[in-house]
Write a protein that holds these residues in place. Sequence first.
Motif, short mmCIF file in Angstrom:
data_model
loop_
_atom_site.label_atom_id
_atom_site.label_comp_id
_atom_site.label_asym_id
_atom_site.label_seq_id
_atom_site.Cartn_x
_atom_site.Cartn_y
_atom_site.Cartn_z
N PRO A 5 68.36 -23.68 -5.01
CA PRO A 5 68.89 -25.04 -5.20
C PRO A 5 69.39 -25.25 -6.62
CG PRO A 5 66.48 -25.06 -5.14
CD PRO A 5 66.90 -23.67 -4.75
N LEU A 6 70.59 -25.81 -6.73
CA LEU A 6 71.16 -26.15 -8.02
C LEU A 6 71.51 -27.63 -8.02
CD1 LEU A 6 73.64 -23.16 -8.57
CD2 LEU A 6 71.47 -23.53 -9.76
N PRO A 7 71.44 -28.29 -9.17
CA PRO A 7 71.85 -29.70 -9.23
C PRO A 7 73.29 -29.86 -8.78
CG PRO A 7 70.76 -29.01 -11.27
CD PRO A 7 70.99 -27.77 -10.46
N GLY A 8 73.58 -30.99 -8.18
CA GLY A 8 74.92 -31.22 -7.65
C GLY A 8 76.01 -31.08 -8.68
N PHE A 9 75.74 -31.51 -9.92
CA PHE A 9 76.78 -31.46 -10.94
C PHE A 9 77.16 -30.04 -11.32
CE2 PHE A 9 72.78 -31.83 -13.31
CZ PHE A 9 72.86 -30.73 -14.12
N MET A 10 76.30 -29.04 -10.99
CA MET A 10 76.60 -27.66 -11.34
C MET A 10 77.76 -27.10 -10.51
SD MET A 10 74.57 -26.85 -13.83
CE MET A 10 74.46 -25.07 -13.92
N ALA A 11 78.08 -27.74 -9.41
CA ALA A 11 79.17 -27.26 -8.55
C ALA A 11 80.35 -28.22 -8.58
CB ALA A 11 78.66 -27.08 -7.12
N PRO A 41 48.07 -6.57 0.41
CA PRO A 41 49.21 -7.43 0.76
C PRO A 41 48.84 -8.42 1.88
CG PRO A 41 49.44 -5.26 1.77
CD PRO A 41 48.20 -5.20 0.93
N PRO A 42 49.64 -9.50 2.01
CA PRO A 42 50.73 -9.89 1.11
C PRO A 42 50.17 -10.49 -0.17
CG PRO A 42 50.44 -11.58 2.76
CD PRO A 42 49.48 -10.47 3.12
N ALA A 43 51.00 -10.47 -1.21
CA ALA A 43 50.61 -11.02 -2.50
C ALA A 43 51.74 -11.91 -3.02
CB ALA A 43 50.32 -9.91 -3.49
N ASP A 44 51.36 -12.91 -3.76
CA ASP A 44 52.33 -13.81 -4.36
C ASP A 44 52.60 -13.34 -5.79
OD1 ASP A 44 53.83 -15.86 -5.41
OD2 ASP A 44 52.44 -17.47 -4.87
N GLY A 77 57.36 -12.03 8.25
CA GLY A 77 56.43 -12.71 9.14
C GLY A 77 55.53 -13.72 8.46
N GLN A 78 55.85 -14.11 7.23
CA GLN A 78 55.05 -15.10 6.52
C GLN A 78 55.82 -16.42 6.44
OE1 GLN A 78 51.94 -14.58 5.33
NE2 GLN A 78 51.97 -12.48 6.12
N PRO A 79 55.13 -17.53 6.61
CA PRO A 79 55.83 -18.82 6.47
C PRO A 79 56.26 -19.05 5.03
CG PRO A 79 53.44 -19.16 6.69
CD PRO A 79 53.71 -17.70 6.95
N GLU A 80 57.55 -19.30 4.85
CA GLU A 80 58.11 -19.58 3.53
C GLU A 80 57.69 -18.56 2.48
OE1 GLU A 80 59.02 -24.08 2.81
OE2 GLU A 80 56.87 -23.88 3.25
N PRO A 81 58.09 -17.31 2.63
CA PRO A 81 57.73 -16.31 1.62
C PRO A 81 58.36 -16.57 0.25
CG PRO A 81 59.34 -15.42 3.16
CD PRO A 81 58.91 -16.74 3.72
N VAL A 82 59.49 -17.28 0.24
CA VAL A 82 60.16 -17.62 -1.01
C VAL A 82 60.29 -19.14 -1.09
CG1 VAL A 82 62.25 -17.38 -2.40
CG2 VAL A 82 61.45 -15.46 -1.00
N VAL A 83 59.67 -19.73 -2.11
CA VAL A 83 59.74 -21.18 -2.31
C VAL A 83 60.25 -21.46 -3.72
CG1 VAL A 83 58.45 -23.35 -2.38
CG2 VAL A 83 57.83 -21.59 -0.71
N ARG A 86 64.86 -23.19 -13.94
CA ARG A 86 64.89 -22.69 -12.58
C ARG A 86 63.74 -21.71 -12.39
NH1 ARG A 86 68.62 -19.16 -12.04
NH2 ARG A 86 68.65 -19.28 -9.78
N GLY A 87 63.31 -21.57 -11.14
CA GLY A 87 62.26 -20.59 -10.88
C GLY A 87 61.71 -20.72 -9.49
N LEU A 88 60.74 -19.87 -9.20
CA LEU A 88 60.09 -19.85 -7.89
C LEU A 88 58.65 -20.30 -8.03
CD1 LEU A 88 61.35 -16.32 -6.82
CD2 LEU A 88 62.27 -18.49 -6.03
N SER A 89 58.17 -21.02 -7.03
CA SER A 89 56.75 -21.35 -7.00
C SER A 89 56.00 -20.40 -6.08
CB SER A 89 56.54 -22.79 -6.55
OG SER A 89 57.11 -23.02 -5.27
N ARG A 90 56.73 -19.61 -5.28
CA ARG A 90 56.10 -18.59 -4.43
C ARG A 90 57.06 -17.45 -4.19
NH1 ARG A 90 54.96 -20.87 1.02
NH2 ARG A 90 53.41 -22.11 -0.09
#
Length: 392
Positions: free
Chosen positions: A15-21, A126-129, A369-375, A383-387
Amino acid sequence: MSPTRYGIGLEGLGPLPGFMAHGEEAVVPVAAPTGDMVWLVRDYELGRLVLTDRRFSRAEAVKPHVPKFNDAQPVPDSMMSMDGAEHARLRRVVTGAFTGRRMAALAPSIERMADERLDRMVEAGPPADLVEELALPLPRAVLCSLLGVPAQDGDRFRDLVEVLFDITASTPKEKSRRRVELVDYMAGLLERKRERPEDDLLTAMIRVHDQGEMSMAELVTMGLTLLMAGYETTVGQIGLSAFALLSDPDAYEELRGRPEALPGAVEEFLRLTPATPVSFTRVAVEPVPLDGVTIAAGEAVVVSLLHGNRDGKVFAEPEHLVPEGRDAVHLTFGHGVHRCLGAPLAKLQVQIVLERLLRRFPALRLAAGQPEPVVWKDGLLTRGLSRLLVEW
């Protein structure tokens, strides 16, 4: 690694802020998260000009009643909020902590910290965050060790800093309360350091203060600046770089077989997926023409580091990773006198993490097979990931 095979488009940046596009123009007016109008510069050369030209002031940008990009700005007595001689005076205090020689001396301890975190991850299975197990704790441990912050204070520091970097979920009142807590904490820590000096950066800064080269307020702010600025951005950069690498299994396998290409690949990950998408605000102190528009005195400008890093006039095939190297230097760490002082330390941590992952985990991949592996993180200045769930 072919530069035409592995690409990271804007759509792959989360996700990027709207103004970035906002259109294709090099300089455009946009509504900042605060609601203020600011000029967004998306051209590499114009961005470098804004970041170095004395007609664009950092000190003016932190004054009341000027347009603000967000409410997570450095305080006025931070070196990041100063121009000219005042900025240079404070920067000299800590420049020696980030030299090439100092980074080479730090590398073995950072490698040891990374290996200890990965050993725990392997033991748990595994799995690991990767965010929780590595990207979050490693920069915190590195900074605490460098500055001399007790390791047991790390969790408290993390909670306070995340509120300050949050530009949507926390209120200005909450931020103000957390800033007071951080100032009180740092002032108390410095007092303890004065009574029991150690071989760390905070103790060295106390000596500079005692020699009359910086005020007590500047000393406290400098300690917090180094701790905060080097934490959230490095956490984000480690996670983003690991995710970019894992998003292309062929690239992962090829880099495993070409460890000599890793330093160049790290530079490309920094260019393609920067944790900090825009610069700090500058305010024009006089009218400045930029690409057919005139920035009036008192108007605010921010540079899109993300767009500058993908300027096709400067970087051939800008969305593609070229580990063999680029002629131009990316803008991820800024440019000019305000270029990120901790860039060598952040880069070192990213490289150590990726080297360890490639060497220790031949089959590392995003968890299936994991729910939301990338959050993705939401509402943060960086910017960054929380998972980032992985398996091997």
